[in-house]
Structure formats: C-alpha cells, structure tokens
Design a protein around this motif. Structure first.
Motif, PDB file in Angstrom:
ATOM      1  N   ASP A 118       0.831  -1.202   0.000  1.00 37.00           N
ATOM      2  CA  ASP A 118       0.000   0.000   0.000  1.00 37.00           C
ATOM      3  C   ASP A 118       0.869   1.257   0.000  1.00 37.00           C
ATOM      4  O   ASP A 118       0.594   2.216  -0.718  1.00 37.00           O
ATOM      5  CB  ASP A 118      -0.936   0.032   1.205  1.00 37.00           C
ATOM      6  N   ARG A 119       1.926   1.258   0.814  1.00 37.76           N
ATOM      7  CA  ARG A 119       2.813   2.421   0.869  1.00 37.76           C
ATOM      8  C   ARG A 119       3.506   2.640  -0.473  1.00 37.76           C
ATOM      9  O   ARG A 119       3.687   3.773  -0.913  1.00 37.76           O
ATOM     10  CB  ARG A 119       3.818   2.280   2.007  1.00 37.76           C
ATOM     11  N   LYS A 120       3.890   1.551  -1.140  1.00 39.07           N
ATOM     12  CA  LYS A 120       4.523   1.680  -2.459  1.00 39.07           C
ATOM     13  C   LYS A 120       3.527   2.244  -3.473  1.00 39.07           C
ATOM     14  O   LYS A 120       3.885   3.079  -4.310  1.00 39.07           O
ATOM     15  CB  LYS A 120       5.059   0.328  -2.938  1.00 39.07           C
ATOM     16  N   ILE A 121       2.290   1.792  -3.412  1.00 37.16           N
ATOM     17  CA  ILE A 121       1.260   2.321  -4.314  1.00 37.16           C
ATOM     18  C   ILE A 121       1.081   3.817  -4.084  1.00 37.16           C
ATOM     19  O   ILE A 121       1.060   4.612  -5.033  1.00 37.16           O
ATOM     20  CB  ILE A 121      -0.080   1.568  -4.136  1.00 37.16           C
ATOM     21  N   GLU A 157       4.022   5.738  -5.517  1.00 38.10           N
ATOM     22  CA  GLU A 157       3.966   5.831  -6.980  1.00 38.10           C
ATOM     23  C   GLU A 157       2.934   6.872  -7.420  1.00 38.10           C
ATOM     24  O   GLU A 157       3.192   7.667  -8.322  1.00 38.10           O
ATOM     25  CB  GLU A 157       3.640   4.467  -7.602  1.00 38.10           C
ATOM     26  N   LEU A 158       1.775   6.869  -6.791  1.00 42.01           N
ATOM     27  CA  LEU A 158       0.739   7.840  -7.157  1.00 42.01           C
ATOM     28  C   LEU A 158       1.139   9.267  -6.796  1.00 42.01           C
ATOM     29  O   LEU A 158       0.784  10.204  -7.509  1.00 42.01           O
ATOM     30  CB  LEU A 158      -0.593   7.467  -6.504  1.00 42.01           C
ATOM     31  N   MET A 159       1.887   9.445  -5.707  1.00 43.11           N
ATOM     32  CA  MET A 159       2.361  10.783  -5.365  1.00 43.11           C
ATOM     33  C   MET A 159       3.370  11.286  -6.388  1.00 43.11           C
ATOM     34  O   MET A 159       3.430  12.476  -6.672  1.00 43.11           O
ATOM     35  CB  MET A 159       2.985  10.810  -3.966  1.00 43.11           C
ATOM     36  N   ALA A 166      -1.457  -0.788 -14.879  1.00 41.80           N
ATOM     37  CA  ALA A 166      -0.507  -1.858 -15.205  1.00 41.80           C
ATOM     38  C   ALA A 166       0.907  -1.479 -14.781  1.00 41.80           C
ATOM     39  O   ALA A 166       1.659  -2.311 -14.254  1.00 41.80           O
ATOM     40  CB  ALA A 166      -0.545  -2.161 -16.701  1.00 41.80           C
ATOM     41  N   GLN A 167       1.278  -0.237 -14.988  1.00 41.40           N
ATOM     42  CA  GLN A 167       2.623   0.206 -14.623  1.00 41.40           C
ATOM     43  C   GLN A 167       2.795   0.279 -13.104  1.00 41.40           C
ATOM     44  O   GLN A 167       3.820  -0.123 -12.573  1.00 41.40           O
ATOM     45  CB  GLN A 167       2.900   1.569 -15.261  1.00 41.40           C
ATOM     46  N   ILE A 168       1.786   0.792 -12.408  1.00 44.88           N
ATOM     47  CA  ILE A 168       1.842   0.845 -10.941  1.00 44.88           C
ATOM     48  C   ILE A 168       1.934  -0.580 -10.400  1.00 44.88           C
ATOM     49  O   ILE A 168       2.763  -0.868  -9.532  1.00 44.88           O
ATOM     50  CB  ILE A 168       0.607   1.565 -10.357  1.00 44.88           C
ATOM     51  N   ALA A 169       1.087  -1.462 -10.912  1.00 37.78           N
ATOM     52  CA  ALA A 169       1.068  -2.853 -10.455  1.00 37.78           C
ATOM     53  C   ALA A 169       2.440  -3.502 -10.642  1.00 37.78           C
ATOM     54  O   ALA A 169       2.942  -4.180  -9.736  1.00 37.78           O
ATOM     55  CB  ALA A 169      -0.004  -3.633 -11.199  1.00 37.78           C
ATOM     56  N   ASP A 170       3.045  -3.266 -11.794  1.00 34.19           N
ATOM     57  CA  ASP A 170       4.359  -3.832 -12.072  1.00 34.19           C
ATOM     58  C   ASP A 170       5.402  -3.303 -11.082  1.00 34.19           C
ATOM     59  O   ASP A 170       6.220  -4.067 -10.566  1.00 34.19           O
ATOM     60  CB  ASP A 170       4.770  -3.501 -13.513  1.00 34.19           C
ATOM     61  N   ARG A 171       5.344  -2.012 -10.790  1.00 36.30           N
ATOM     62  CA  ARG A 171       6.328  -1.394  -9.897  1.00 36.30           C
ATOM     63  C   ARG A 171       6.189  -1.857  -8.445  1.00 36.30           C
ATOM     64  O   ARG A 171       7.172  -1.844  -7.712  1.00 36.30           O
ATOM     65  CB  ARG A 171       6.208   0.126  -9.960  1.00 36.30           C
ATOM     66  N   VAL A 172       4.972  -2.239  -8.048  1.00 39.14           N
ATOM     67  CA  VAL A 172       4.771  -2.652  -6.644  1.00 39.14           C
ATOM     68  C   VAL A 172       4.692  -4.171  -6.488  1.00 39.14           C
ATOM     69  O   VAL A 172       4.557  -4.662  -5.368  1.00 39.14           O
ATOM     70  CB  VAL A 172       3.520  -1.980  -6.023  1.00 39.14           C
TER      71      VAL A 172
END
Length: 157
Positions: free
Chosen positions: A8-11, A14-16, A24-30
C-alpha cells in the motif's frame, strides 16, 4: 496513522510521484497484478488515505508569480470569529492553504497572486471581512523546493 502494509505504501508513493501512471505500470512497480492493485487503490481512496488526484501546475507559467505567506494574529479566539475567518479564507481563490498554528501567530495563509495589486485586494478584503489584531506578509522571492509527495517508507515495515 492508518496502518498500511508495504505494498500500500509503495502504491501511495507511486501515485504521489505521478498519478497519471496506468494501473498496469503501478502494479508492475509494486509487484502485483492489475486487479489487486486497482482494488488496493480503490480501498486507499475509500478509506481517505488518498483524498484526490490532481495536476500540479507551475504557478508562474499561469501568471501567478507572487507567493505570499501571511501570518494572522486573531483579535479573539471565539468560535464565531474562527468560523467567519475560515469562511472568508475558503471563499478566496488566491488563498491556497490555511493552517491554524501554535506559537507567535494564530494562522498562516498561503496566497498565490498574479501580482501586488491582486494581493492587496485580498489583504483589503481580509481586513474588511474579519477583525484581525495583526497581519504580517512574507513575500517569497524564489521557490526552491516544492513537492506534495510525503516521505512514505517504501523499503520496510
């Protein structure tokens, strides 16, 4: 503080950094697949951890070259005064932030204006709208650092 796990913190981090990233890109990064990632984002929004996703413009490029930090000392601390003051500030588009403070000032307002004339209009409206004991204006000469991203821990529990 809301108890968020590492994903959750990684998500949130990324959004910040960039709220326009595709899921898809956020999911891949986390380290998630798209559906669980999207469900977590929805949960973060519904729980109030994420309060909105906005574009951050450069004020100067939109003609708002004057940033002023305004210290307000209240004449009294009654609920009526606070409510009137808060209503006034909320009605002023040039007032972009308002904080109730501890210490030598009661309130700190950030005003972003096109120039001194627009700031002076705000100042006159303020002093006409609510009685204030003191107003001190600090004019920013240069914006050196600006971020809305919080330093969320994305490396451990």
């Amino acid at each position: 503080m809301t108890d968020l796990d590492l994903i959750d913190r990684k998500i949130v981090a990324e959004l910040m950094r960039d709220a326009t990233l595709p899921i898809a890109q956020i999911a891949d990064r986390v380290g998630l697949s798209q559906t669980p990632c999207w469900k977590r984002i929805q949960k973060l929004e519904s729980s109030g951890v994420l309060t909105g996703r906005v574009a951050l413009p450069d004020p100067a490029r939109l003609g708002f070259g004057l940033s002023v930090f305004v210290e307000i000392e209240a004449t009294d601390h009654s609920a009526e005064w606070r409510e009137a003051f808060t209503r006034f500030i909320q009605s002023q588009p040039v007032a972009t932030e308002l904080y109730r403070m501890a210490g030598t000032m009661d309130y700190l307002v950030k005003v972003v204006a096109q120039g001194m004339d627009q700031y002076d209009t705000f100042y006159r409206r303020l002093t006409d709208a609510v009685p204030v004991k003191n107003v001190t204006s600090h004019f920013a000469m240069e914006r050196i650092k600006f971020t809305t991203a919080l330093p969320v821990n994305t490396t451990s529990r």
